[in-house]
Design an enzyme around this catalytic site. Structure first.
Site, short mmCIF file in Angstrom:
data_model
loop_
_atom_site.label_atom_id
_atom_site.label_comp_id
_atom_site.label_asym_id
_atom_site.label_seq_id
_atom_site.Cartn_x
_atom_site.Cartn_y
_atom_site.Cartn_z
N TYR A 102 -6.47 4.09 -7.03
CA TYR A 102 -6.58 4.07 -5.57
C TYR A 102 -7.97 3.57 -5.21
O TYR A 102 -8.92 4.33 -5.11
CB TYR A 102 -6.35 5.48 -5.00
CG TYR A 102 -6.42 5.53 -3.49
CD1 TYR A 102 -5.34 5.11 -2.71
CD2 TYR A 102 -7.55 6.00 -2.82
CE1 TYR A 102 -5.38 5.16 -1.34
CE2 TYR A 102 -7.60 6.04 -1.44
CZ TYR A 102 -6.52 5.63 -0.70
OH TYR A 102 -6.56 5.67 0.67
N TYR A 126 0.85 -1.21 0.00
CA TYR A 126 0.00 0.00 0.00
C TYR A 126 0.88 1.24 0.00
O TYR A 126 1.79 1.38 0.81
CB TYR A 126 -0.85 -0.03 1.27
CG TYR A 126 -1.94 1.01 1.37
CD1 TYR A 126 -3.25 0.69 1.02
CD2 TYR A 126 -1.68 2.29 1.83
CE1 TYR A 126 -4.26 1.63 1.13
CE2 TYR A 126 -2.69 3.23 1.94
CZ TYR A 126 -3.98 2.89 1.58
OH TYR A 126 -4.98 3.83 1.70
#
Ligand SMILES: [Zn+2]
Lengths: 381, 141
Positions: free
Chosen positions: A338, A288
């Protein structure tokens, strides 16, 4: 056998990733959900559990009506946004392994570019706890995270150019991924250095993740069903969280050494303990990255390199497709989209299945992690 | 958009903002074991006492980390330097550094507490502290 080692990711699904989906968040969730269910060779009647983020706007029962899921026997939500992205799979896996549900749909869908944008400044204090930051000017995630990143840079003598080398790799991977917003648009380090400052002297525009519209979903079920699936089943070999008493997801300023990521260290240790594997056993990692420095902190905390070594590690090509640990082979949150980190798990599944567009050869184990939560994925059986 | 978003005072931090009005940076202090805690929470995580007092900070510390915060919609507005101060009291506190040129901002620089009103909001701020070598020697006898 780990705490969750008897469960698999049976199916994955997604919408296109865009900047303006033109439809409701519920529709995105439903489209991703039915795609995941079909990918698992199931029907909605096979699904009896739902897990998403606390931040997700999509009501479970409305989604069940869209999909025609007749009965729900388990549901839960995970806190703190992307910090809990991988926790969704942990919840689903434990629910299946504990017998509360037979097959759980994990989903996350939002119009995070055309709707409420995470990158826009907060205009008022949102209790609890923001009084200590917002009046002083920490009004967007780029700033709140940078105040910790600056200490990391200071400690190891890094500049923003060091972070740019990650972005170049992420954009290179995205450039060959048709799902990526930045498909066919690689950048050079010079492009990175020419992008505008977002938070001087830490982050430029190209260090920041995208804001995206889209939905992703996956189906978690028992490993007993692995043989029935249309695709290669992907075992959840380990799933863990890591949080600490003095920690804070957005304002992580109070633990001893801000040049370290102790939550990621705690989380990774559990992944390794559960699976009996080590960092050296990983063949790819989806990490991430709301901002590029988070990759550096994770590589060090998870043992892929030593403290302060991530910059050289990346410079030497270790995270490239032919490197020792290819990272974010789909382009990550900077390059692909995202979707709050859940799209990284889908890429982990594709790497284990052997169906990724940027397939790494001979993948056995994939780390998919967001610092405070993570998974190890592996072939089932 | 205002430059400073005012705090929304809550039950557990009201003492702090009252202190700011009196030119004090108050640190929540366990009334039983004496430990400082910041940000404040209503129970001591060490001894579980809910009794606490507020101790005025000594007002000195060092810059642990810093960033330049620019106005998101008015790029020409003066930037604010946001700092994480390691207070000599033993806690870390987010604030701003004022009365300083950007080129002079650095980690470990010594800073001291001051109070400023910005956009009608009174806030605890920090300014560069004179380094010990440059301090005027105290007059003896
Ligand atoms: Zn106490």
């Amino acid at each position: 056998m780990g705490a969750v080692g008897k469960t698999i990711i049976a199916g994955i699904g997604q919408t296109e990733f865009s900047k303006s989906s033109g439809r409701s968040e519920l529709q995105l969730a439903a489209e991703a959900g039915i795609a995941a269910i079909r990918d698992a060779g199931m029907t909605p009647a096979d699904i009896d559990g739902l897990v998403t983020f606390t931040l997700d706007t999509n009501d479970e029962l409305l989604l069940a009506r869209c999909l025609g899921i007749p009965e729900i026997k388990f549901w839960s939500r995970t806190p703190h946004g992307g910090a809990g992205a991988h926790t969704t799979v942990q919840h689903a896996s434990l629910a299946v392994q504990g017998g509360s549900a037979k097959a759980v749909l994990v989903y996350r869908a939002f119009n995070e570019r055309s709707g409420r944008r995470f990158g826009q400044p907060n205009q008022r204090v949102t209790p609890p706890g923001w009084n200590w930051y917002l009046p002083f000017g920490l009004d967007v995630p780029a700033k709140t995270y940078s105040l910790a990143f600056q200490r990391y840079m200071h400690r190891y003598g890094l500049t923003n150019e060091d972070f740019g080398r990650y972005t170049v790799v992420a954009r290179k991977h995205a450039a060959t991924n048709p799902n990526a917003w930045f498909y066919q648009r690689p950048i050079t380090l010079e492009d990175h250095q020419n992008s505008r400052w977002i938070v001087e002297p830490i982050l430029r525009l190209l260090d920041c993740c995208q804001e995206s519209d889209g939905g992703v979903a996956m189906v978690i079920t028992s490993a007993d069903r692995a043989a029935d699936l249309p695709h290669k089943a992907v075992k959840i070999a380990a799933a863990a969280d890591g949080h600490l008493r003095d920690g804070n997801v957005v304002f992580n300023y109070y633990h001893g050494d801000l040049a370290e990521f102790p939550e990621a260290k705690l989380m990774a240790k559990q992944l390794y303990d559960q699976s009996g594997l080590t960092a050296a056993d990983m063949d790819a990692a989806m990490l991430y990255e709301n901002f590029s420095p988070v990759v550096f902190l994770q590589l060090e905390a998870m043992g892929f390199c030593g403290p302060g070594e991530a910059s050289d590690f990346i410079k030497e090509g270790n995270i490239d497709l032919d490197g020792s640990i290819p990272v974010n082979t789909h382009g990550g949150l900077l390059g692909e989209a995202y979707i709050h980190g859940l799209n990284n798990i889908l890429e982990g599944v594709r790497q284990v299945r052997g169906t990724a567009v940027n397939q790494v050869k001979g993948v056995e184990h994939v780390m998919v992690a967001g610092g405070r939560s993570g998974l190890i994925l592996a072939p089932a059986g | 958009m205002p430059k400073v978003i005012p705090p929304t005072v809550e039950t557990d931090d009201e003492y702090f903002w009252d202190g700011v009005q009196n030119d004090q940076l108050l640190i929540q202090t366990c009334a039983d074991c004496g430990r400082f805690r910041h940000p404040p929470v209503p129970m001591c995580g060490d001894c579980h006492s809910t009794a606490w007092t507020a101790t005025p900070s000594q007002g000195t510390g060092t810059v642990h980390s810093w960033i330049v915060s620019r106005h998101p919609t008015e790029p020409d507005a003066d930037p604010r330097v946001v700092i994480l101060v390691e207070l000599d009291d033993g806690i870390r506190f987010v604030s701003n550094l004022v009365d300083v040129e950007l080129v002079d901002v650095h980690n470990e620089m010594r800073v001291e507490l001051c109070f400023r009103v910005i956009d009608d909001v009174k806030l605890p701020q920090f300014r560069p502290a004179p380094s010990p070598s440059r301090q005027t020697p105290s007059v003896q006898g």
